[in-house]
Scaffold this motif. Structure first.
Motif, PDB file in Angstrom:
ATOM      1  N   LEU A  45       2.096   1.827  -0.659  1.00  0.00           N
ATOM      2  CA  LEU A  45       2.712   1.282   0.545  1.00  0.00           C
ATOM      3  C   LEU A  45       1.638   0.843   1.532  1.00  0.00           C
ATOM      4  N   THR A  46       0.453   1.462   1.422  1.00  0.00           N
ATOM      5  CA  THR A  46      -0.703   1.075   2.225  1.00  0.00           C
ATOM      6  C   THR A  46      -1.900   0.966   1.292  1.00  0.00           C
ATOM      7  N   ARG A  77      -4.518  -0.500   5.862  1.00  0.00           N
ATOM      8  CA  ARG A  77      -3.661  -1.622   6.249  1.00  0.00           C
ATOM      9  C   ARG A  77      -2.314  -1.515   5.534  1.00  0.00           C
ATOM     10  N   PRO A  78      -1.265  -2.120   6.092  1.00  0.00           N
ATOM     11  CA  PRO A  78       0.037  -2.166   5.408  1.00  0.00           C
ATOM     12  C   PRO A  78      -0.076  -2.968   4.116  1.00  0.00           C
ATOM     13  N   TYR A  79       0.740  -2.608   3.130  1.00  0.00           N
ATOM     14  CA  TYR A  79       0.661  -3.303   1.841  1.00  0.00           C
ATOM     15  C   TYR A  79       2.043  -3.671   1.306  1.00  0.00           C
ATOM     16  N   ARG A  80       2.956  -2.707   1.197  1.00  0.00           N
ATOM     17  CA  ARG A  80       4.286  -2.963   0.655  1.00  0.00           C
ATOM     18  C   ARG A  80       5.334  -2.159   1.430  1.00  0.00           C
ATOM     19  N   ASN A  81       6.577  -2.600   1.310  1.00  0.00           N
ATOM     20  CA  ASN A  81       7.713  -1.811   1.774  1.00  0.00           C
ATOM     21  C   ASN A  81       8.256  -1.011   0.596  1.00  0.00           C
ATOM     22  N   TRP A  82       8.784   0.163   0.866  1.00  0.00           N
ATOM     23  CA  TRP A  82       9.210   1.038  -0.239  1.00  0.00           C
ATOM     24  C   TRP A  82      10.288   0.398  -1.094  1.00  0.00           C
ATOM     25  N   VAL A 119       6.402   7.519  -7.378  1.00  0.00           N
ATOM     26  CA  VAL A 119       5.075   8.109  -7.221  1.00  0.00           C
ATOM     27  C   VAL A 119       4.197   7.123  -6.445  1.00  0.00           C
ATOM     28  N   LEU A 120       3.707   7.570  -5.290  1.00  0.00           N
ATOM     29  CA  LEU A 120       2.879   6.735  -4.432  1.00  0.00           C
ATOM     30  C   LEU A 120       1.415   7.158  -4.554  1.00  0.00           C
ATOM     31  N   MET A 121       0.518   6.169  -4.659  1.00  0.00           N
ATOM     32  CA  MET A 121      -0.905   6.451  -4.847  1.00  0.00           C
ATOM     33  C   MET A 121      -1.729   6.150  -3.605  1.00  0.00           C
ATOM     34  N   ASP A 122      -1.074   6.034  -2.452  1.00  0.00           N
ATOM     35  CA  ASP A 122      -1.784   5.740  -1.203  1.00  0.00           C
ATOM     36  C   ASP A 122      -2.891   6.764  -0.964  1.00  0.00           C
ATOM     37  N   GLU A 154       0.480   3.557  10.750  1.00  0.00           N
ATOM     38  CA  GLU A 154       1.834   3.679  11.277  1.00  0.00           C
ATOM     39  C   GLU A 154       2.847   3.078  10.311  1.00  0.00           C
ATOM     40  N   HIS A 155       2.477   1.999   9.631  1.00  0.00           N
ATOM     41  CA  HIS A 155       3.364   1.408   8.629  1.00  0.00           C
ATOM     42  C   HIS A 155       3.702   2.429   7.549  1.00  0.00           C
ATOM     43  N   GLY A 156       2.708   3.174   7.102  1.00  0.00           N
ATOM     44  CA  GLY A 156       2.943   4.176   6.067  1.00  0.00           C
ATOM     45  C   GLY A 156       3.897   5.259   6.528  1.00  0.00           C
ATOM     46  N   ILE A 157       3.718   5.718   7.748  1.00  0.00           N
ATOM     47  CA  ILE A 157       4.599   6.761   8.284  1.00  0.00           C
ATOM     48  C   ILE A 157       6.027   6.238   8.395  1.00  0.00           C
TER      49      ILE A 157
END
Length: 312
Positions: free
Chosen positions: A108-109, A129-134, A146-149, A156-159
């Protein structure tokens, strides 16, 4: 066009099950062009071969064609910041090439604001940085994600993406471990309300992280999260006293799960010594840390300086 894919870790580690995200996206892109895609076989001829290697200690297959397109941090001669072309990176992964994978995987980031000595992420991905929306990452045929951030709480985007997953019906796993220094009451409440596949994971790579992790454990407990639901990665450098102090500080939380990782970075010439491996494989993996200190373990087993001492 006939395309061959080579997953170096899948080839070398016979029990490996975690999918290679880059290869899944490459497969999806080629199939969208009408190409035939299969796992590379050295006995066959292909119009194009892609090889991905994550770890630099994974052997390089000597039979790969000279014109193989290679990528991943495991190839030391490939630029660290190499990325997939945008049109490939935007593809939804082709999970059919890993039929045993029953979960969605992604980021996601991207990036991390820290520059830890042992971590390649800042050089590979840059700043956070922001990358994707869930919603763009999940699969419709499974409720697991499964997220690999690498540092999702630093953005803040991730949160907000984690907050958006509350009540979605998806169970998640953040498999890289979160930074406990970024956990406040808002984040703790979000984490407590999410559905987890198994654990809530943190990293404790140095002693300065002990207090933030203890505070996060206690804060989460106030929101109903018991310590047995928490998993902590412990980087084990050659300073075993430091690693031992971290184990002693955290194991008092009943049921907490500790996982040791001996430092290995062959790009920097760093490989674990026998003491680090003993600490990782037998002292922590074997569960001895739950009932004795590292010093007591060495005395009981006669293991000191990488050698078994002969008693009497």
């Amino acid at each position: 066009m006939i395309v061959g894919l080579h997953d170096a870790e899948k080839e070398h580690f016979k029990t490996k099950t975690f999918p290679n995200l880059a290869l899944m996206k490459i497969s999806a892109w080629h199939k969208a062009q009408g190409d035939m895609v299969e796992w590379w076989n050295p006995l066959y001829k292909y119009d194009r071969v892609y090889s991905s290697k994550v770890f630099d200690f994974t052997p390089t297959d000597p039979y790969l064609p000279e014109d193989t397109i290679r990528g991943g941090t495991g190839y030391r001669d490939v630029p660290m910041d190499q990325e997939l072309p945008g049109e490939v990176d935007d593809m939804f992964p082709d999970y059919s090439i890993y039929p045993e994978c029953d979960y969605a995987v992604g980021y996601l980031t991207r990036g991390c604001p820290n520059r830890c000595r042992w971590c390649v992420v800042p050089d590979k991905e840059g700043r956070i940085r922001p990358y994707r929306n869930w919603r763009d990452v999940v699969r419709c045929d499974t409720d697991k994600l499964v997220l690999m951030d690498n540092n999702i709480l630093a953005c803040e985007h991730g949160i907000r993406q984690l907050e958006g997953l509350i009540g979605s019906g998806y169970k998640i796993d953040l498999n890289q471990g979160m930074d406990a220094r970024l956990v406040d009451a808002r984040v703790a409440e979000i984490l407590s309300r999410l559905q987890w596949i198994r654990f809530i994971r943190f990293s404790c790579d140095q002693k300065s992280q002990i207090r933030p992790i203890r505070e996060s454990i206690e804060l989460l407990e106030r929101y109903g999260v018991k310590p047995y639901r928490i998993f902590v990665y412990l980087l084990v450098t050659s300073d075993l006293e430091d690693a031992s102090d971290r184990v002693e500080a955290l194991k008092e939380y009943k049921g907490i799960n500790l996982y040791a990782q001996a430092e290995r970075n062959e790009r920097l010439g760093i490989t674990p010594n026998v003491m680090q491996l003993e600490f990782q494989q037998r002292y922590v993996y074997g569960g001895s840390y739950r009932k004795e200190t590292w010093a007591d373990y060495c005395m009981r087993t006669g293991f000191y300086g990488g050698k078994k001492l002969v008693k009497g």
